[in-house]
Design a protein around this motif. Structure first.
Motif, PDB file in Angstrom:
ATOM      1  N   GLN A  22       0.918  -1.436  -0.115  1.00 16.53           N
ATOM      2  CA  GLN A  22      -0.037  -0.060  -0.010  1.00 16.53           C
ATOM      3  C   GLN A  22       0.947   1.310  -0.044  1.00 16.53           C
ATOM      4  O   GLN A  22       0.474   2.262  -0.544  1.00 16.53           O
ATOM      5  CB  GLN A  22      -0.878  -0.058   1.214  1.00 16.53           C
ATOM      6  CG  GLN A  22      -2.022  -1.088   0.797  1.00 16.53           C
ATOM      7  CD  GLN A  22      -2.883  -0.935  -0.291  1.00 16.53           C
ATOM      8  OE1 GLN A  22      -3.433   0.097  -0.428  1.00 16.53           O
ATOM      9  NE2 GLN A  22      -2.844  -1.975  -1.052  1.00 16.53           N
ATOM     10  N   ILE A  23       1.974   1.294   0.627  1.00 16.65           N
ATOM     11  CA  ILE A  23       2.764   2.478   0.786  1.00 16.65           C
ATOM     12  C   ILE A  23       3.961   2.384  -0.339  1.00 16.65           C
ATOM     13  O   ILE A  23       3.709   3.607  -1.041  1.00 16.65           O
ATOM     14  CB  ILE A  23       3.446   2.561   2.176  1.00 16.65           C
ATOM     15  CG1 ILE A  23       2.170   2.948   3.098  1.00 16.65           C
ATOM     16  CG2 ILE A  23       4.625   3.572   2.209  1.00 16.65           C
ATOM     17  CD1 ILE A  23       2.569   3.331   4.570  1.00 16.65           C
ATOM     18  N   GLY A  24       4.328   1.565  -0.655  1.00 15.59           N
ATOM     19  CA  GLY A  24       5.128   1.457  -1.737  1.00 15.59           C
ATOM     20  C   GLY A  24       6.756   1.566  -1.684  1.00 15.59           C
ATOM     21  O   GLY A  24       7.503   1.590  -2.619  1.00 15.59           O
ATOM     22  N   ILE A  25       7.282   2.578  -0.700  1.00 13.84           N
ATOM     23  CA  ILE A  25       8.549   2.836  -0.384  1.00 13.84           C
ATOM     24  C   ILE A  25       8.770   2.285   1.092  1.00 13.84           C
ATOM     25  O   ILE A  25       8.172   2.441   1.838  1.00 13.84           O
ATOM     26  CB  ILE A  25       9.012   4.218  -0.615  1.00 13.84           C
ATOM     27  CG1 ILE A  25       7.920   5.412   0.001  1.00 13.84           C
ATOM     28  CG2 ILE A  25       8.847   4.526  -2.071  1.00 13.84           C
ATOM     29  CD1 ILE A  25       8.521   6.719   0.004  1.00 13.84           C
ATOM     30  N   GLU A  26      10.168   2.251   1.563  1.00  7.19           N
ATOM     31  CA  GLU A  26      10.465   1.634   2.632  1.00  7.19           C
ATOM     32  C   GLU A  26      10.386   2.554   3.934  1.00  7.19           C
ATOM     33  O   GLU A  26       9.970   3.884   3.551  1.00  7.19           O
ATOM     34  CB  GLU A  26      11.981   1.403   2.672  1.00  7.19           C
ATOM     35  CG  GLU A  26      12.539   0.621   1.462  1.00  7.19           C
ATOM     36  CD  GLU A  26      12.848   1.036  -0.006  1.00  7.19           C
ATOM     37  OE1 GLU A  26      12.486   2.264  -0.069  1.00  7.19           O
ATOM     38  OE2 GLU A  26      12.732   0.583  -1.000  1.00  7.19           O
ATOM     39  N   SER A  27      10.561   1.940   4.982  1.00 11.08           N
ATOM     40  CA  SER A  27       9.995   2.727   6.333  1.00 11.08           C
ATOM     41  C   SER A  27      11.023   3.991   6.384  1.00 11.08           C
ATOM     42  O   SER A  27      12.190   3.880   5.931  1.00 11.08           O
ATOM     43  CB  SER A  27      10.022   1.617   7.435  1.00 11.08           C
ATOM     44  OG  SER A  27      11.191   1.345   7.693  1.00 11.08           O
ATOM     45  N   THR A  28      10.323   4.852   7.161  1.00  6.46           N
ATOM     46  CA  THR A  28      11.437   5.853   7.852  1.00  6.46           C
ATOM     47  C   THR A  28      12.052   5.372   8.955  1.00  6.46           C
ATOM     48  O   THR A  28      11.527   4.463   9.520  1.00  6.46           O
ATOM     49  CB  THR A  28      10.473   7.098   8.613  1.00  6.46           C
ATOM     50  OG1 THR A  28       9.481   7.465   7.506  1.00  6.46           O
ATOM     51  CG2 THR A  28      11.358   8.329   9.039  1.00  6.46           C
ATOM     52  N   ILE A  29      13.388   5.800   9.032  1.00  6.01           N
ATOM     53  CA  ILE A  29      14.151   4.796   9.924  1.00  6.01           C
ATOM     54  C   ILE A  29      14.711   6.095  10.868  1.00  6.01           C
ATOM     55  O   ILE A  29      15.189   7.321  10.421  1.00  6.01           O
ATOM     56  CB  ILE A  29      15.393   4.337   9.357  1.00  6.01           C
ATOM     57  CG1 ILE A  29      15.051   3.421   8.361  1.00  6.01           C
ATOM     58  CG2 ILE A  29      16.551   3.649  10.621  1.00  6.01           C
ATOM     59  CD1 ILE A  29      16.265   2.320   8.014  1.00  6.01           C
ATOM     60  N   VAL A  30      14.484   5.878  12.296  1.00  5.45           N
ATOM     61  CA  VAL A  30      14.947   6.726  13.285  1.00  5.45           C
ATOM     62  C   VAL A  30      15.853   6.316  14.275  1.00  5.45           C
ATOM     63  O   VAL A  30      15.626   5.134  15.011  1.00  5.45           O
ATOM     64  CB  VAL A  30      13.653   7.283  14.062  1.00  5.45           C
ATOM     65  CG1 VAL A  30      14.084   8.210  15.244  1.00  5.45           C
ATOM     66  CG2 VAL A  30      12.878   8.171  13.277  1.00  5.45           C
ATOM     67  N   TYR A  31      17.111   6.960  14.410  1.00  2.00           N
ATOM     68  CA  TYR A  31      18.099   6.612  15.273  1.00  2.00           C
ATOM     69  C   TYR A  31      17.979   7.038  16.740  1.00  2.00           C
ATOM     70  O   TYR A  31      17.773   7.942  16.980  1.00  2.00           O
ATOM     71  CB  TYR A  31      19.427   6.888  14.891  1.00  2.00           C
ATOM     72  CG  TYR A  31      20.669   6.395  15.388  1.00  2.00           C
ATOM     73  CD1 TYR A  31      21.364   5.381  15.345  1.00  2.00           C
ATOM     74  CD2 TYR A  31      21.051   7.033  16.647  1.00  2.00           C
ATOM     75  CE1 TYR A  31      22.369   4.946  15.805  1.00  2.00           C
ATOM     76  CE2 TYR A  31      22.146   6.692  17.180  1.00  2.00           C
ATOM     77  CZ  TYR A  31      22.703   5.445  16.690  1.00  2.00           C
ATOM     78  OH  TYR A  31      23.672   4.808  17.502  1.00  2.00           O
ATOM     79  N   LEU A  32      17.749   5.951  17.736  1.00  5.43           N
ATOM     80  CA  LEU A  32      17.321   6.356  19.130  1.00  5.43           C
ATOM     81  C   LEU A  32      18.441   5.752  20.100  1.00  5.43           C
ATOM     82  O   LEU A  32      18.197   5.904  21.193  1.00  5.43           O
ATOM     83  CB  LEU A  32      15.864   5.934  19.353  1.00  5.43           C
ATOM     84  CG  LEU A  32      14.822   6.730  18.737  1.00  5.43           C
ATOM     85  CD1 LEU A  32      13.478   5.832  18.847  1.00  5.43           C
ATOM     86  CD2 LEU A  32      14.719   8.049  19.575  1.00  5.43           C
TER      87      LEU A  32
END
Ligand code: TXA
Ligand code: MG
Length: 319
Positions: free
Chosen positions: A164-174
């Motif tokens: 449904q979204i078609g591009i990879e997830s947002t990655i957040v460094y924590l």
């Protein structure tokens, strides 16, 4: 045996199973089985130092894979999971270093796809899954794409429909101090900032930068050139003069008579729809008899950042 039973059996036996997610299809293996995880690297041709994302069934499962989980992580998980957000945290000792490419950190995400959520709930553990493509190539958004990329090298492909979204997830460094975006995706800095209560940092420079070969990723086989509207028109004129065939993805409609355009895709002005179809379009254009793909650069606004980032990495500099 139903799809989920079959996938479960194979994962438990250390096999590779392609799984649907809302972003792209993943090439999955038991995250805590180093031998299974090594197969992922072998099949993709991915360098062993490039860490994998572990897919987990819910936010509570974070503590089985990560330690010293900061409050910000729980907050983001609550707001965006299941969904296209990956959190980088400190690795729990139970996660084999093979899964994290030797890093002391670990990438976790709860994907928003009903079949995969059920699979994860019943599996009990985590499923390590990078995008189910060969290294550097375009991520798959349908099971046909997965078959095209990996063929018989994957033990089973779970059919979950088009992503449904078609591009990879947002990655957040924590894993240290305040949050930082490592990869742009469907969830924007503005949305993350609203939940965190402070301005999230973004790693790296502007999304469009001269893409060196080491940045090349998400790439079709034939050359792709990312061009502002005016240069796009110039290049089209040059290619016509040289009688060379080309494909175009543009926001405009195709010109009436244009013998050297192999295929013209009029792209959606809506970034959500554009992202949904982007990788399919690139795969289709890779199969035409043209020499190259010209893509009109999207608007320079936040909603288009993740798309522009992928296009910039797929693109080559003009020779
Ligand atoms: O939407 C997605 O994220 C898809 C679906 C299948 O979940 N997965 C995906 O995986 O895009 P992959 O392997 O193609 O990209 C994972 C990215 C890589 O750029 C990797 O370097 C980064 O995540 N990553 C994973 N673990 C990391 C870590 N510990 N520290 C920094 N980056 C990490
Ligand atoms: Mg990938």
């Amino acid at each position: 045996m139903n799809i989920i039973d079959k996938a479960l059996d194979l994962l438990k036996g250390g096999k590779l199973v392609a799984i649907p997610t809302e972003t792209v299809y993943g090439l999955g293996a038991d995250a805590k089985n180093p031998l299974a995880v090594q197969k992922i690297y072998a099949v993709k041709g991915r360098p062993p130092t490039n860490p994998l994302i572990i897919h987990i069934p819910n936010a509570d499962a974070m503590s089985h894979f990560a330690t010293d989980i900061p409050e910000d992580a729980w907050r983001l998980a609550k707001a965006f999971w299941p969904g296209p957000l990956t959190l980088i945290l400190n690795r729990h000792t139970s996660v084999p270093p093979a899964t994290t490419g030797g890093q002391d950190t670990v990438a976790l995400r709860v994907p928003n796809h009903s079949i995969t959520l059920e699979l994860l709930a019943r599996f009990g553990g985590g499923i390590a899954a990078p995008s189910a493509n060969r290294y550097g190539r375009i991520s798959p958004t349908t099971t046909d794409h997965v078959r095209e990329e990996l063929g018989s090298k994957v033990d089973y492909i779970v059919e979950g429909g088009p992503c449904q979204i078609g591009i990879e997830s947002t990655i957040v460094y924590l894993a240290a101090g305040s949050a930082m975006i490592l990869r742009q995706g469907h969830i924007s800095a503005t949305e993350l900032t609203a939940v965190l209560g402070y301005d999230i940092m973004v790693k790296g420079g502007p999304a469009i930068e001269a893409p060196g070969s080491s940045l090349s990723h998400y790439a079709p086989i034939k050359p792709l050139y990312l061009l502002e509207k005016l240069s796009l028109q110039n290049i089209m004129t040059q290619l016509n003069d040289q009688k060379r065939h080309y494909d175009v993805i543009s926001f405009a409609s195709p010109p009436e008579i244009e013998p050297y355009i192999s295929q013209w895709i009029t792209a959606s002005n809506d970034p959500i729809q554009y992202a949904q179809h982007l990788y399919s379009h690139l795969r289709d254009l890779d199969k035409t008899n043209s020499e190259c793909i010209l893509v009109e650069a999207p608007p320079n606004t936040e909603l288009w950042l993740a798309i522009t980032d992928r296009l910039a990495r797929a693109a080559r500099p003009l020779e």
